[in-house]
Design an enzyme around this catalytic site. Sequence first.
Site, PDB file in Angstrom:
ATOM      1  N   LYS A 105       0.851  -1.185   0.000  1.00 13.96           N
ATOM      2  CA  LYS A 105       0.000   0.000   0.000  1.00 13.96           C
ATOM      3  C   LYS A 105       0.892   1.241   0.000  1.00 13.96           C
ATOM      4  CE  LYS A 105      -3.941   1.748   2.738  1.00 13.96           C
ATOM      5  NZ  LYS A 105      -4.765   1.434   3.936  1.00 13.96           N
ATOM      6  N   SER A 186      -9.524   1.410   3.181  1.00 13.74           N
ATOM      7  CA  SER A 186      -8.667   2.226   2.335  1.00 13.74           C
ATOM      8  C   SER A 186      -7.675   1.415   1.508  1.00 13.74           C
ATOM      9  CB  SER A 186      -7.896   3.252   3.184  1.00 13.74           C
ATOM     10  OG  SER A 186      -7.037   2.613   4.107  1.00 13.74           O
ATOM     11  N   THR A 207      -7.021   0.734  10.118  1.00 18.94           N
ATOM     12  CA  THR A 207      -7.336   1.434  11.358  1.00 18.94           C
ATOM     13  C   THR A 207      -8.679   0.930  11.866  1.00 18.94           C
ATOM     14  OG1 THR A 207      -6.130   3.371  10.551  1.00 18.94           O
ATOM     15  CG2 THR A 207      -7.579   3.698  12.451  1.00 18.94           C
ATOM     16  N   GLY A 209     -11.353  -1.405   9.529  1.00 17.43           N
ATOM     17  CA  GLY A 209     -11.981  -1.922   8.326  1.00 17.43           C
ATOM     18  C   GLY A 209     -11.183  -1.771   7.050  1.00 17.43           C
ATOM     19  N   SER A 210     -10.025  -1.131   7.092  1.00 14.16           N
ATOM     20  CA  SER A 210      -9.306  -0.827   5.855  1.00 14.16           C
ATOM     21  C   SER A 210      -8.581  -2.006   5.236  1.00 14.16           C
ATOM     22  CB  SER A 210      -8.314   0.319   6.087  1.00 14.16           C
ATOM     23  OG  SER A 210      -9.005   1.535   6.188  1.00 14.16           O
TER      24      SER A 210
END
Length: 522
Positions: A105, A186, A207, A209-210
Amino acid sequence: MAPFAVGLSFLLAGCSETPTEITAKQLQWTDTATVQMQLSAGELSSVELVQYYLDQIAANNHSGHDIRAIIEVNPDALALARELDEERQRGYVRSPLHGLPVVLKANIATRDKMATTAGATVMKDFITEKDAALVTQLRAAGAIILGKANLSEWANFRGEDSISGWSGLGGQTRNPYVLTHNPCGSSAGSGAAVAADFSLLAIGTETDGSIMCPASVNGVVGVKATRGAVSGYGIIPIASAQDIAGPMTRYVFGAAVLLDAMTTVEAKSRYGELLAEATKRSFTGESVVVVRAYDDQFSGVKTMTDNLVRTLKSKGVKVIEVNEWNLPEELYASEFEVLLYEFKRDLNSWLAEFGAPATDMQAVIDYNVANADSELALFGQEYFEQAVSIDLDEAAKSYNEALFTSRRLAEAHLDRYLKEQGASAILMPSYGPAWPTPPQEGAGFSFGTSTAAAVSGYPSITLPLGQEGPLPLGLSVVGLPWSEANLFSLAAMLEAELGGFTPPQFLSTVEADLNLTSATTN
């Protein structure tokens, strides 16, 4: 070693008289265990594997299916693969990850020719002189950093109406299953890259659900380990209280291999065994909790849960079924207060330490205002504006109370099942199916179940076990801190019994009626 073959050897692949060669078709949506065996047997080289993925990215990232999962590729990827092949030929294999490509990422710092940007235009071309701690570990393990994945800009903590999977640098990531639909965020690019076959392995950050959401809606495996299991040093932060990096892969075993290479010394000691080995042993839990609170919203969720319960019972596991999953509103309010406070504190610290072109949060805000036509055209930067206005000293007491409250409430919610009822794990649908990406019309975001584990710091794994029409559904497996080994054994068993990753069809549209009867917009 046989050359990479996509021509005559492909036509002759079924003939036993011909030498074993790996073709592009054979590498499609392959898995970690298979690649490990092929590399060990000399049937495949890391150069060939990396070239395959570079070709896939070239064909479908900004052309073809136009997934936009990758912001940039590593110009040194093939050279690194060549070095690791040479090491293997000399009999030196660093780890089970030796010679395997990994996409990171774009909020994870790398000391190489790739930029570390969080997808933000203000950070364009920023080359740092420091690796994130997990990157140092991956390099030592022999992983090849293949490229940087797109993400929801600033890890989806910029504005209230943000569009998941969009960044100023990377554009809008698309869901490989239905291209009009959202990849969630994200870690959108990491999830979509693995699903679209742009990489064998990827890393996202979470953080709240990302990892869980993009893994679920892109039909791949995602892991959020116990708080502290992976070093957060070098990751562009939202909040250190909850931020953590984790694997995103097509199959459970690959996620375990990747996490083994990333964990801290403490985590390895706590686990007591390699997580990759745990995927090969039997699940030892006697009972689990299955959450059925979302069965009436989506027919695919009910089918997935029915199959899950049937399988668990056939394996002799006691199933405790619960019909609600309502977290207190105070938890969400306290969590948000923590995130805003730490966002200012932690992001300003990161920008200063790593020498970023945006020297602090206010500089980011000012840049976006000055370039509003492009930077703020789709949504605003309310979270930046709220965070920058906080006086850290004055707000410290309230912040500490919010941190204590949010963790207490999240732990209590999980502990009433994991401790009070003695369950080895809680199993529940991870998120609803992907929704149309604006400006497409249709039912929007429906539900997610990541918050309790995210705030408490308990481990969770999501794996693809269902479908709603052509869209994948994930199942989350949550346990007590440092129970990852047992969770991996359970996830591997469910994957083997119920099927796992299903390659996407890259559909251009989807029928309007997907039985999204109770979906609501966010």
